[in-house]
Write a protein that holds these residues in place. Structure first.
Motif, PDB file in Angstrom:
ATOM      1  N   SER A 146       0.831  -1.210   0.000  1.00 54.94           N
ATOM      2  CA  SER A 146       0.000   0.000   0.000  1.00 54.94           C
ATOM      3  C   SER A 146       0.862   1.255   0.000  1.00 54.94           C
ATOM      4  O   SER A 146       0.580   2.222  -0.722  1.00 54.94           O
ATOM      5  CB  SER A 146      -0.930   0.002   1.218  1.00 54.94           C
ATOM      6  OG  SER A 146      -1.871  -1.046   1.131  1.00 54.94           O
ATOM      7  N   TYR A 147       1.913   1.245   0.800  1.00 55.65           N
ATOM      8  CA  TYR A 147       2.813   2.399   0.835  1.00 55.65           C
ATOM      9  C   TYR A 147       3.490   2.585  -0.520  1.00 55.65           C
ATOM     10  O   TYR A 147       3.603   3.710  -1.016  1.00 55.65           O
ATOM     11  CB  TYR A 147       3.897   2.210   1.901  1.00 55.65           C
ATOM     12  CG  TYR A 147       3.411   2.193   3.334  1.00 55.65           C
ATOM     13  CD1 TYR A 147       2.078   2.410   3.661  1.00 55.65           C
ATOM     14  CD2 TYR A 147       4.301   1.965   4.383  1.00 55.65           C
ATOM     15  CE1 TYR A 147       1.642   2.389   4.982  1.00 55.65           C
ATOM     16  CE2 TYR A 147       3.882   1.953   5.697  1.00 55.65           C
ATOM     17  CZ  TYR A 147       2.560   2.152   5.997  1.00 55.65           C
ATOM     18  OH  TYR A 147       2.141   2.131   7.303  1.00 55.65           O
ATOM     19  N   TYR A 148       3.936   1.475  -1.106  1.00 56.90           N
ATOM     20  CA  TYR A 148       4.681   1.608  -2.360  1.00 56.90           C
ATOM     21  C   TYR A 148       3.759   2.003  -3.516  1.00 56.90           C
ATOM     22  O   TYR A 148       4.187   2.708  -4.433  1.00 56.90           O
ATOM     23  CB  TYR A 148       5.432   0.324  -2.688  1.00 56.90           C
ATOM     24  CG  TYR A 148       6.439   0.517  -3.799  1.00 56.90           C
ATOM     25  CD1 TYR A 148       7.444   1.474  -3.682  1.00 56.90           C
ATOM     26  CD2 TYR A 148       6.375  -0.221  -4.978  1.00 56.90           C
ATOM     27  CE1 TYR A 148       8.356   1.686  -4.703  1.00 56.90           C
ATOM     28  CE2 TYR A 148       7.293  -0.019  -6.003  1.00 56.90           C
ATOM     29  CZ  TYR A 148       8.273   0.942  -5.858  1.00 56.90           C
ATOM     30  OH  TYR A 148       9.168   1.164  -6.866  1.00 56.90           O
ATOM     31  N   ILE A 149       2.514   1.565  -3.483  1.00 61.69           N
ATOM     32  CA  ILE A 149       1.544   2.016  -4.483  1.00 61.69           C
ATOM     33  C   ILE A 149       1.407   3.541  -4.413  1.00 61.69           C
ATOM     34  O   ILE A 149       1.357   4.229  -5.441  1.00 61.69           O
ATOM     35  CB  ILE A 149       0.182   1.326  -4.282  1.00 61.69           C
ATOM     36  CG1 ILE A 149       0.257  -0.127  -4.769  1.00 61.69           C
ATOM     37  CG2 ILE A 149      -0.935   2.071  -5.017  1.00 61.69           C
ATOM     38  CD1 ILE A 149      -0.971  -0.949  -4.452  1.00 61.69           C
ATOM     39  N   SER A 150       1.380   4.089  -3.204  1.00 67.06           N
ATOM     40  CA  SER A 150       1.304   5.546  -3.036  1.00 67.06           C
ATOM     41  C   SER A 150       2.541   6.222  -3.600  1.00 67.06           C
ATOM     42  O   SER A 150       2.451   7.281  -4.231  1.00 67.06           O
ATOM     43  CB  SER A 150       1.145   5.891  -1.545  1.00 67.06           C
ATOM     44  OG  SER A 150      -0.086   5.401  -1.045  1.00 67.06           O
ATOM     45  N   VAL A 151       3.710   5.612  -3.380  1.00 65.70           N
ATOM     46  CA  VAL A 151       4.954   6.146  -3.937  1.00 65.70           C
ATOM     47  C   VAL A 151       4.873   6.195  -5.455  1.00 65.70           C
ATOM     48  O   VAL A 151       5.185   7.208  -6.089  1.00 65.70           O
ATOM     49  CB  VAL A 151       6.160   5.285  -3.502  1.00 65.70           C
ATOM     50  CG1 VAL A 151       7.423   5.675  -4.284  1.00 65.70           C
ATOM     51  CG2 VAL A 151       6.406   5.422  -2.005  1.00 65.70           C
ATOM     52  N   LEU A 152       4.455   5.076  -6.059  1.00 69.62           N
ATOM     53  CA  LEU A 152       4.398   4.986  -7.518  1.00 69.62           C
ATOM     54  C   LEU A 152       3.402   5.983  -8.107  1.00 69.62           C
ATOM     55  O   LEU A 152       3.691   6.657  -9.104  1.00 69.62           O
ATOM     56  CB  LEU A 152       4.019   3.561  -7.932  1.00 69.62           C
ATOM     57  CG  LEU A 152       5.062   2.481  -7.670  1.00 69.62           C
ATOM     58  CD1 LEU A 152       4.463   1.097  -7.914  1.00 69.62           C
ATOM     59  CD2 LEU A 152       6.296   2.682  -8.545  1.00 69.62           C
ATOM     60  N   GLU A 153       2.229   6.065  -7.497  1.00 73.91           N
ATOM     61  CA  GLU A 153       1.202   6.963  -8.033  1.00 73.91           C
ATOM     62  C   GLU A 153       1.665   8.412  -7.988  1.00 73.91           C
ATOM     63  O   GLU A 153       1.438   9.169  -8.932  1.00 73.91           O
ATOM     64  CB  GLU A 153      -0.101   6.774  -7.249  1.00 73.91           C
ATOM     65  CG  GLU A 153      -0.782   5.443  -7.545  1.00 73.91           C
ATOM     66  CD  GLU A 153      -2.045   5.229  -6.740  1.00 73.91           C
ATOM     67  OE1 GLU A 153      -2.879   4.402  -7.158  1.00 73.91           O
ATOM     68  OE2 GLU A 153      -2.199   5.876  -5.670  1.00 73.91           O
ATOM     69  N   GLU A 154       2.313   8.791  -6.897  1.00 79.86           N
ATOM     70  CA  GLU A 154       2.806  10.165  -6.795  1.00 79.86           C
ATOM     71  C   GLU A 154       3.980  10.387  -7.746  1.00 79.86           C
ATOM     72  O   GLU A 154       4.077  11.427  -8.400  1.00 79.86           O
ATOM     73  CB  GLU A 154       3.224  10.462  -5.353  1.00 79.86           C
ATOM     74  CG  GLU A 154       3.619  11.906  -5.106  1.00 79.86           C
ATOM     75  CD  GLU A 154       2.474  12.873  -5.350  1.00 79.86           C
ATOM     76  OE1 GLU A 154       2.720  13.923  -5.988  1.00 79.86           O
ATOM     77  OE2 GLU A 154       1.333  12.578  -4.921  1.00 79.86           O
ATOM     78  N   ALA A 155       4.870   9.409  -7.850  1.00 79.79           N
ATOM     79  CA  ALA A 155       6.048   9.546  -8.713  1.00 79.79           C
ATOM     80  C   ALA A 155       5.662   9.672 -10.186  1.00 79.79           C
ATOM     81  O   ALA A 155       6.293  10.412 -10.942  1.00 79.79           O
ATOM     82  CB  ALA A 155       6.981   8.357  -8.516  1.00 79.79           C
ATOM     83  N   LEU A 156       4.623   8.945 -10.586  1.00 79.68           N
ATOM     84  CA  LEU A 156       4.228   8.943 -11.989  1.00 79.68           C
ATOM     85  C   LEU A 156       3.545  10.232 -12.424  1.00 79.68           C
ATOM     86  O   LEU A 156       3.364  10.468 -13.612  1.00 79.68           O
ATOM     87  CB  LEU A 156       3.316   7.738 -12.266  1.00 79.68           C
ATOM     88  CG  LEU A 156       4.047   6.388 -12.332  1.00 79.68           C
ATOM     89  CD1 LEU A 156       3.071   5.230 -12.225  1.00 79.68           C
ATOM     90  CD2 LEU A 156       4.866   6.290 -13.618  1.00 79.68           C
ATOM     91  N   THR A 157       3.174  11.056 -11.464  1.00 82.17           N
ATOM     92  CA  THR A 157       2.600  12.363 -11.817  1.00 82.17           C
ATOM     93  C   THR A 157       3.689  13.401 -12.036  1.00 82.17           C
ATOM     94  O   THR A 157       3.408  14.526 -12.438  1.00 82.17           O
ATOM     95  CB  THR A 157       1.645  12.878 -10.711  1.00 82.17           C
ATOM     96  OG1 THR A 157       2.391  13.116  -9.514  1.00 82.17           O
ATOM     97  CG2 THR A 157       0.544  11.869 -10.451  1.00 82.17           C
ATOM     98  N   SER A 158       4.936  12.984 -11.771  1.00 85.72           N
ATOM     99  CA  SER A 158       6.066  13.906 -11.901  1.00 85.72           C
ATOM    100  C   SER A 158       6.628  13.891 -13.313  1.00 85.72           C
ATOM    101  O   SER A 158       6.656  12.859 -13.974  1.00 85.72           O
ATOM    102  CB  SER A 158       7.171  13.512 -10.913  1.00 85.72           C
ATOM    103  OG  SER A 158       8.373  14.168 -11.211  1.00 85.72           O
ATOM    104  N   GLY A 159       7.149  15.038 -13.744  1.00 85.74           N
ATOM    105  CA  GLY A 159       7.810  15.097 -15.041  1.00 85.74           C
ATOM    106  C   GLY A 159       9.185  14.474 -15.031  1.00 85.74           C
ATOM    107  O   GLY A 159       9.830  14.360 -16.076  1.00 85.74           O
ATOM    108  N   HIS A 160       9.674  14.074 -13.830  1.00 85.23           N
ATOM    109  CA  HIS A 160      10.997  13.463 -13.742  1.00 85.23           C
ATOM    110  C   HIS A 160      11.033  12.074 -14.370  1.00 85.23           C
ATOM    111  O   HIS A 160      12.100  11.597 -14.747  1.00 85.23           O
ATOM    112  CB  HIS A 160      11.453  13.375 -12.282  1.00 85.23           C
ATOM    113  CG  HIS A 160      11.706  14.701 -11.652  1.00 85.23           C
ATOM    114  ND1 HIS A 160      12.082  15.812 -12.365  1.00 85.23           N
ATOM    115  CD2 HIS A 160      11.643  15.098 -10.356  1.00 85.23           C
ATOM    116  CE1 HIS A 160      12.241  16.831 -11.539  1.00 85.23           C
ATOM    117  NE2 HIS A 160      11.977  16.434 -10.315  1.00 85.23           N
ATOM    118  N   LEU A 161       9.891  11.411 -14.426  1.00 85.47           N
ATOM    119  CA  LEU A 161       9.825  10.068 -15.009  1.00 85.47           C
ATOM    120  C   LEU A 161       9.173  10.179 -16.382  1.00 85.47           C
ATOM    121  O   LEU A 161       7.960  10.389 -16.485  1.00 85.47           O
ATOM    122  CB  LEU A 161       9.020   9.120 -14.111  1.00 85.47           C
ATOM    123  CG  LEU A 161       9.598   8.820 -12.726  1.00 85.47           C
ATOM    124  CD1 LEU A 161       8.674   7.901 -11.964  1.00 85.47           C
ATOM    125  CD2 LEU A 161      10.991   8.208 -12.832  1.00 85.47           C
TER     126      LEU A 161
END
Length: 276
Positions: free
Chosen positions: A91-106
């Motif tokens: 659950s924690y890592y899903i939150s990490v991924l969802e937030e990270a994928l909204t970034s222009g860094h990826l």
């Protein structure tokens, strides 16, 4: 103010004084690594919803610098996603991924891995009904997971050549708790069904190996390869274990040990279910 409330505030303010623009600090990252481990260890003191919101805010803070962002994402993957991590939490890592994928860094190819991880982690989550599939028994008969009738179903995916799989299956076969639940059929519904599914190797090797497994277990083989080719389940590592409820809802997903399974069963133990 209650101690629990104070602790929650301290966790939520954990990173307030950290300078996320300081890339020099990461050149000697041991201190930040210790901070991150300490932070992740404390998240369990929050509700899951608040913990996930908190970790999203952490990822958001790291977006001020691409180097810092990448470092934190790599370490969060290590601690929250890797199967042998004591801090692993889907659950924690899903939150990490969802937030990270909204970034222009990826962007571009860098999005492929996190998108795949996110897709797989969302399969068969705790609280939802596990995906049904058909497997073959040593008798040549076919069996569906959802047709297994029991109050609890312990589902184990394995590879006969995997030493860790063999160790887990040996531990299950010798567990007094597991054997007690298997032996008590109750009035009309078995307390526990233990279903092992071979997902790797040839059928002949499976037939030879499964003969050494307890006959009271339901031992099957993924002859149609739906688990590996259609990826119905995320088999991040083997063995992969799920504890399911009577309606096949997921109660435990990839527990860290057999002890976690037996502890759950004992915690749910009800004297009435043992009466004949």
């Amino acid at each position: 103010m209650a101690k629990q409330q104070k602790d929650s505030i301290l966790i939520e303010r954990f990173w307030d004084t950290y300078d996320f623009t300081d890339t020099i600090r990461l050149s000697s990252s041991a201190t930040t690594e210790r901070m991150l481990v300490d932070y992740l260890s404390q998240l369990s003191e929050l509700t899951e919803e608040r913990a996930c919101e908190n970790i999203r805010r952490l990822v958001l803070k790291t977006k001020v610098n691409k180097v810092v962002n990448r470092w934190f994402l790599q370490r969060l993957e290590h601690h929250l996603y890797e199967p042998d991590s004591s801090l692993r939490n889907d659950s924690y890592y899903i939150s990490v991924l969802e937030e990270a994928l909204t970034s222009g860094h990826l962007d571009g190819m860098m999005r492929i891995r996190p998108l795949y991880q996110l897709k797989m982690l969302k399969k068969n989550r705790i609280g939802i009904k596990a995906a049904d599939f058909t497997f073959i028994l040593s008798t040549g008969e076919f069996q569906k997971l959802w047709d297994v009738s029991a109050k609890y179903t312990l589902l184990l995916f394995y590879d006969p050549d995997c030493i860790y799989c063999r160790q887990s299956m040996m531990e299950l076969s010798e567990s007094s708790v597991i054997n007690s639940f298997l032996q008590h059929s109750g009035l009309s519904l078995s307390q526990l069904a233990l279903v092992t599914i071979c997902t790797e190797g040839e059928m002949d090797a499976w037939k030879e190996y499964q003969q050494s497994l307890p006959s009271v277990w339901i031992n099957g083989y993924d002859v149609r390869k739906v688990l590996t080719e259609k990826e119905l389940y995320f088999l991040r590592s083997l063995p992969s274990i799920y504890l399911l409820g009577e309606d096949k809802q997921v109660l435990l997903k990839e527990p860290s040990s057999i002890g976690e399974v037996t502890g759950y069963l004992l915690n749910k133990y009800d004297d009435t279910c043992w009466r004949n």
